[in-house]
Design a protein around this motif. Structure first.
Motif: not given
Length: 300
Positions: A147-164
């Protein structure tokens, strides 16, 4: 002259008789010098095709430690009832120990509870109550780091889908990632793979990661994917840009350590399996010296 010939014939017959007796005595003699009989271990993997390196590690450990492996295939990868039925059958058939990737660790532990003393179980991916050990990374830490790796790239606003996609350790990774993202103010949604549709996506098992990366490439889809695993196919997808980051560890080591611990437990020897180390790898990191050892292991 006749007497001499008779004596020679008697001598030859005596030698032949001794040879026959010796031939009958030698096999047990050599057999008694052989090592102990091979331990019979039964192995149940979820979606066996994605566990190639782990299987190689298991086979190497079995060869070195005096075990023979019987690999099982379940009809439905995440059916805990079917898993329990298969493993109970193996116990009834005389398995000395079991190695399994439990779809539902709690349900499997309950189903095998009374048998765990006589037939120890070692798990991959997910800890299980009563198991003799687990060969897996720290799943909560893995989810946080991904998740921290994603936070380094995330540009804000859009949701993140977590796959179950599975329970046990896979769910632990997802829940840790969700907690990390929500603490950072990221909108999060959980859904099954077939409901997947988002700009930012995270998968928490190797087979789901590989399928989604393949779909992204084949269909020209535009989403950013974070996943787990170290199979050759995943490394190729990371190199081609279909994965933003990959949480990877040595499946070969996991398989080897699982069988090693199962052999120890079957022989009544104490032991444990420490959490496996893992790395978060991006495309530009693939050919770093340590990551090459992880992604391109020499197993022969």
């Amino acid at each position: 002259m006749k007497r001499r010939e008779d004596l020679i014939q008697v001598g030859i017959l005596a030698i032949l008789g001794a040879a026959v007796l010796l031939s009958l005595a030698l096999p047990p003699l050599f057999q008694s010098r052989e090592g102990p009989p091979l331990l019979s271990l039964s192995v149940l993997l979820r979606e066996p095709g994605s566990w190639t390196a782990a299987r190689e590690g298991m086979e190497q450990a079995a060869e070195e430690l005096g075990a023979e492996l019987r690999f099982l295939t379940s009809t439905t990868p995440n059916d805990s009832g079917e898993q329990a039925d298969l493993l109970l059958r193996e116990i009834d058939g005389g398995a000395a120990a079991l190695v399994a990737v439990p779809a539902d660790p709690e349900a499997l532990s309950a189903a095998l509870d009374q048998w765990l003393v006589v037939c120890p179980v070692v798990t991959l991916e997910s800890p299980m109550r009563g198991a003799a050990g687990t060969a897996a990374p720290d799943n909560a830490l893995l989810g946080q780091r991904l998740a921290q790796a994603l936070l380094e790239d995330w540009t804000g606003g859009e949701e993140v889908l977590l796959l179950e996609s599975a329970g046990g350790g896979v769910r632990t990774r997802l829940e840790a990632a969700q907690e990390t993202l929500e603490a950072a103010g990221v909108p999060v949604r959980r859904a099954g793979e077939r409901e997947a549709a988002a700009r930012w996506m995270m998968a928490f098992d190797a087979s789901t990661t590989l399928r989604l990366a393949g779909e992204r490439e084949a269909e020209g889809l535009d989403f950013t994917l974070y996943g787990v695993g170290s199979a050759t196919g995943l490394t190729a997808q990371l190199e081609r840009g279909n994965l933003a980051a990959l949480a990877a560890w040595s499946d070969y080591a996991a398989g080897y350590l699982a069988v090693q611990r199962a052999v120890e437990a079957a022989r009544g020897t104490d032991g444990q399996v420490e959490p496996l180390g893992f790395s978060i790898i991006r495309k530009e990191d693939i050919y770093g010296s340590e990551n090459q050892k992880l992604l391109f292991p020499v197993t022969s």
